[in-house]
Design an enzyme around this catalytic site. Sequence first.
Site, mmCIF file in Angstrom:
data_model
loop_
_atom_site.group_PDB
_atom_site.id
_atom_site.type_symbol
_atom_site.label_atom_id
_atom_site.label_comp_id
_atom_site.label_asym_id
_atom_site.label_seq_id
_atom_site.Cartn_x
_atom_site.Cartn_y
_atom_site.Cartn_z
ATOM 1 N N ARG A 259 -0.148 -3.332 6.436
ATOM 2 C CA ARG A 259 -0.210 -4.511 7.308
ATOM 3 C C ARG A 259 -0.598 -4.141 8.723
ATOM 4 N NH1 ARG A 259 5.661 -6.443 5.799
ATOM 5 N NH2 ARG A 259 5.779 -4.195 6.089
ATOM 6 N N SER B 195 9.083 -9.471 3.240
ATOM 7 C CA SER B 195 10.166 -10.059 2.433
ATOM 8 C C SER B 195 11.403 -10.295 3.285
ATOM 9 C CB SER B 195 10.526 -9.119 1.274
ATOM 10 O OG SER B 195 9.441 -8.951 0.425
ATOM 11 N N LYS C 29 19.784 0.651 -2.251
ATOM 12 C CA LYS C 29 19.480 -0.563 -1.483
ATOM 13 C C LYS C 29 20.258 -1.716 -2.102
ATOM 14 C CE LYS C 29 14.767 0.109 0.260
ATOM 15 N NZ LYS C 29 13.401 -0.436 0.232
ATOM 16 N N HIS D 92 2.094 -9.897 -1.017
ATOM 17 C CA HIS D 92 2.086 -9.048 -2.220
ATOM 18 C C HIS D 92 1.071 -9.579 -3.235
ATOM 19 C CE1 HIS D 92 6.544 -8.263 -1.138
ATOM 20 N NE2 HIS D 92 5.885 -7.154 -0.877
HETATM 21 O O1 PNS Z 1 8.390 -2.582 -0.968
HETATM 22 P P1 PNS Z 1 8.866 -1.281 -0.399
HETATM 23 O O2 PNS Z 1 10.373 -1.309 -0.215
HETATM 24 O O3 PNS Z 1 8.139 -0.914 0.862
HETATM 25 O O4 PNS Z 1 8.539 -0.140 -1.491
HETATM 26 C C1 PNS Z 1 8.938 1.197 -1.286
HETATM 27 C C2 PNS Z 1 8.769 2.033 -2.570
HETATM 28 C C3 PNS Z 1 9.459 1.362 -3.747
HETATM 29 C C4 PNS Z 1 7.315 2.173 -2.892
HETATM 30 C C5 PNS Z 1 9.381 3.436 -2.267
HETATM 31 O O5 PNS Z 1 10.655 3.281 -1.720
HETATM 32 C C6 PNS Z 1 9.486 4.317 -3.510
HETATM 33 O O6 PNS Z 1 8.497 4.771 -4.025
HETATM 34 N N1 PNS Z 1 10.721 4.535 -3.986
HETATM 35 C C7 PNS Z 1 10.982 5.333 -5.157
HETATM 36 C C8 PNS Z 1 11.596 6.672 -4.799
HETATM 37 C C9 PNS Z 1 10.532 7.693 -4.437
HETATM 38 O O7 PNS Z 1 9.653 7.988 -5.204
HETATM 39 N N2 PNS Z 1 10.658 8.241 -3.220
HETATM 40 C C10 PNS Z 1 9.802 9.271 -2.751
HETATM 41 C C11 PNS Z 1 8.574 8.755 -2.088
HETATM 42 S S1 PNS Z 1 8.072 9.944 -0.931
#
Ligand code: PNS
Length: 182
Positions: free
Chosen positions: A105, A143, A56, A32
């Site tokens: 990645r 993570s 989560k 990150h």
């Molecule tokens: O580190 P991560 O868990 O891969 O991040 C995922 C994240 C936070 C970017 C994604 O889950 C997110 O944007 N969540 C917020 C809810 C949202 O906007 N969902 C619609 C996306 S299509």
Amino acid sequence: MYRRKLPQRSGMEIFMIKAVYPGSFDPVTFGHLDIIRRSASIADQLIVGVLNNGQKKPLFSVEERVSMLRQVTAEFPNVKVASFSGLLIDFARELEATIIVRGLRAITDFEYELQMSQTNHIMEPGIDTVFLTTSLEYAYLSSSTVKEVALFGGDISHFVPQVVIDMMQNKLSNDQRRNCHE
Ligand code: PNS
């Protein structure tokens, strides 16, 4: 298009790129940090957005994740850390950001990332997702792997900064203490 015009001062037009780097960061890893460092050198301002999602169940609370991120990004003057709940695109809109940054990645990340970026772009065509390919040395890192290694007492110093190691040790020993009393 991605440069937003700032209010004029002394007749000069000033434009800036504001980007959001969203994630769970549970915990933040060197992978990150690599993306943060590289995107902070592309954008004028970078906001690291920490997801506060009740669905989560993270190891670290949102306050702990924001705190660890603030400590490890303190050296970058144009990086801020904030938490968000709800839709990422609403958070990006509120910030008046024009770019969402995500790290890629491997091919396994691609399908989910493509779907997310296309959905976000349909909801807000004025905001685009930009992907940075993870540096090779961090391509394997996640993570969840870090949490698993830490849980079984492994050395995580190759994967996360010292502040995360300290918080992780604290958290795991508190959990172990709690389990002893149950
Ligand atoms: O580190 P991560 O868990 O891969 O991040 C995922 C994240 C936070 C970017 C994604 O889950 C997110 O944007 N969540 C917020 C809810 C949202 O906007 N969902 C619609 C996306 S299509």
